[in-house]
Design a protein around this motif. Structure first.
Motif, mmCIF file in Angstrom:
data_model
loop_
_atom_site.group_PDB
_atom_site.id
_atom_site.type_symbol
_atom_site.label_atom_id
_atom_site.label_comp_id
_atom_site.label_asym_id
_atom_site.label_seq_id
_atom_site.Cartn_x
_atom_site.Cartn_y
_atom_site.Cartn_z
ATOM 1 N N ASP A 191 0.716 -0.711 -0.119
ATOM 2 C CA ASP A 191 -0.137 0.175 -0.129
ATOM 3 C C ASP A 191 0.958 1.043 0.435
ATOM 4 O OD1 ASP A 191 -2.230 -1.729 -0.191
ATOM 5 O OD2 ASP A 191 -2.666 -1.129 2.083
ATOM 6 N N ARG A 195 0.665 3.751 -2.842
ATOM 7 C CA ARG A 195 0.740 5.829 -2.908
ATOM 8 C C ARG A 195 1.949 6.880 -3.663
ATOM 9 N NH1 ARG A 195 -0.860 3.553 2.648
ATOM 10 N NH2 ARG A 195 -2.856 3.324 2.992
ATOM 11 N N GLU A 196 2.871 6.088 -3.277
ATOM 12 C CA GLU A 196 4.129 6.027 -3.585
ATOM 13 C C GLU A 196 5.112 6.019 -4.346
ATOM 14 O OE1 GLU A 196 6.516 10.009 -0.759
ATOM 15 O OE2 GLU A 196 4.335 8.487 0.038
ATOM 16 N N GLU A 339 -7.414 6.350 -0.839
ATOM 17 C CA GLU A 339 -5.996 6.657 0.011
ATOM 18 C C GLU A 339 -5.043 5.709 -1.020
ATOM 19 O OE1 GLU A 339 -5.173 9.888 1.282
ATOM 20 O OE2 GLU A 339 -7.456 10.319 1.171
ATOM 21 N N VAL A 340 -5.457 4.568 -1.248
ATOM 22 C CA VAL A 340 -4.456 3.573 -1.712
ATOM 23 C C VAL A 340 -3.696 4.278 -2.978
ATOM 24 C CG1 VAL A 340 -3.913 1.328 -1.997
ATOM 25 C CG2 VAL A 340 -4.808 1.934 0.027
ATOM 26 N N ARG A 342 -3.879 7.540 -4.101
ATOM 27 C CA ARG A 342 -3.881 8.636 -4.633
ATOM 28 C C ARG A 342 -2.404 8.698 -4.465
ATOM 29 N NH1 ARG A 342 -7.467 10.445 -1.309
ATOM 30 N NH2 ARG A 342 -8.760 10.487 -2.755
ATOM 31 N N PRO A 343 -1.549 9.500 -5.383
ATOM 32 C CA PRO A 343 -0.218 9.900 -5.194
ATOM 33 C C PRO A 343 -0.102 10.925 -3.786
ATOM 34 C CG PRO A 343 -1.101 10.299 -7.408
ATOM 35 C CD PRO A 343 -1.576 10.000 -7.004
ATOM 36 N N VAL A 344 1.041 11.534 -3.337
ATOM 37 C CA VAL A 344 1.447 11.982 -2.376
ATOM 38 C C VAL A 344 2.218 12.844 -2.380
ATOM 39 C CG1 VAL A 344 2.259 12.382 -0.340
ATOM 40 C CG2 VAL A 344 1.683 10.266 -0.365
ATOM 41 N N SER A 347 5.529 12.986 -4.213
ATOM 42 C CA SER A 347 6.628 11.562 -4.362
ATOM 43 C C SER A 347 7.684 11.469 -5.362
ATOM 44 C CB SER A 347 5.277 10.113 -3.827
ATOM 45 O OG SER A 347 4.187 10.923 -5.168
#
Length: 352
Positions: A191, A195-196, A339-340, A342-344, A347
């Motif tokens: 996970d 995300r990144e 959220e899993v 969605r890019p930060v 990143s």
């Protein structure tokens, strides 16, 4: 030539090609390949990503995210725009495009297991206002997918350097997963990587609260097993391969291997999947011209006795691809579902 085309030069294409081979390559190593400093290389990538021309994604394979279907969704033309928007917003819709029939959307839907896909997700899609009918073909097995697609921007020496970095970091090549291969600890790491996709080992270690050596070992296992894939995507409009087409085929059991082999020889191949339904094979490919696409179709039909095309879909406009919404100009416009996925912010350049 469009403005989007002018915003991608040969160095940009080399960067994208290298990231297709080794998506987690360091900026230092990537800069050496394209003849630019690490900072200049990172800045070029950040511009490409900000303009929606290229981006990185990480995702669980079909073997772990266990259910997928290709669905033809018929919509009420009076509600078409709002229905497309609602479909794109649905977290289980991975991809959505339209073909020659304006009332039919071609949708890729995923779920954690078949029971969820059938008993919950497809029902929810069918109840979206404006949806009149859903015809689904269920994926039994992936035989090839888009992570192996490449530009042709690097020379032989540059490719060799990128492939060497891929061995050390993460290969940008899809591997068929044998099934769920990680426990809760590895799921947390998966996970974090989703995300990144370019997060370095130190950052991932902080996120999951484990020693760097443990994270490095677990990350290698996730990527090498095919449980998680990291890949570089780009806008088809600037790739040089702007035409996307899918074929639904009926293939005698003895001809599947020959068909798959013929498909894999084509540089524009994006997907080969075994399916349950009126077609037992689905193939998606990119081409540079309609003539080239027609020639590829003829090659598929000629690959084995008894191959027939039950349906052919020319994707005239893509609204969503690999969980990313796409604008009318073919560029990525991020509006991911969870959220899993969605890019930060920031990143994309975190691997040093």
């Amino acid at each position: 030539m469009t403005n989007a085309s002018r915003s991608v030069d040969e160095i940009d294409r080399q960067i994208i090609h290298a990231l297709q081979i080794a998506p987690r390559i360091t900026w230092t190593a990537l800069g050496e390949i394209v003849g630019r400093s690490p900072a200049a290389t990172a800045q070029r990538w950040e511009r490409l990503e900000a303009q929606g021309l290229a981006w990185l994604i990480a995702y669980e394979s079909l073997g772990t995210r266990a259910a997928m279907a290709f669905a033809t969704v018929t919509v009420d033309m009076t509600q078409r725009e709002s229905t497309i928007e609602a479909l794109c917003a649905h977290e289980s819709v991975m991809a959505l495009s339209e073909g020659a029939r304006a009332s039919q959307m071609h949708v890729t839907i995923t779920a954690d297991r078949l029971e969820t896909l059938v008993g919950s997700v497809l029902d929810a899609v069918a109840l979206i206002p404006g949806v009149q009918d859903v015809h689904a073909r269920f994926v039994a097995r992936l035989l090839a997918e888009g992570a192996s697609w490449r530009l042709d921007a690097l020379d032989a020496q540059q490719r060799k350097l990128a492939e060497h970095s891929a061995i050390r970091s993460a290969p940008g090549t899809w591997r068929e997963s044998a099934g769920p291969t990680f426990d809760d600890d590895k799921k947390a790491l998966a996970d974090a990587l989703i995300r990144e996709p370019r997060a370095n080992i130190a950052h991932l270690s902080d996120v999951v609260g484990r020693h760097e050596a443990t994270v490095r070992r677990q990350l290698t296992a996730l990527l090498q097993s095919g449980a998680v894939t990291v890949r570089c995507e780009m806008s088809y409009e600037v790739s040089g391969w702007p035409i996307e087409q899918s074929w639904f085929l009926r293939v005698p059991g003895g001809g599947i291997n020959a068909l798959t082999a013929a498909a894999r020889e084509y540089r524009g191949l994006r997907l080969v999947a075994m399916t349950i339904g009126d077609a037992n094979i689905v193939i998606t490919a990119l081409s540079r011209t309609l003539e080239e696409s027609a020639a590829f179709e003829a090659r598929l039909v000629d690959s084995s006795i008894g191959v027939t095309v039950t349906e052919s879909v020319l994707h005239l406009r893509t609204w969503k691809r690999m969980h990313r919404n796409m604008g009318k100009d073919g560029r990525s416009v991020w509006s991911g579902p969870g959220e899993v996925l969605r890019p930060v912010p920031g990143s994309s350049g975190s691997t040093r």
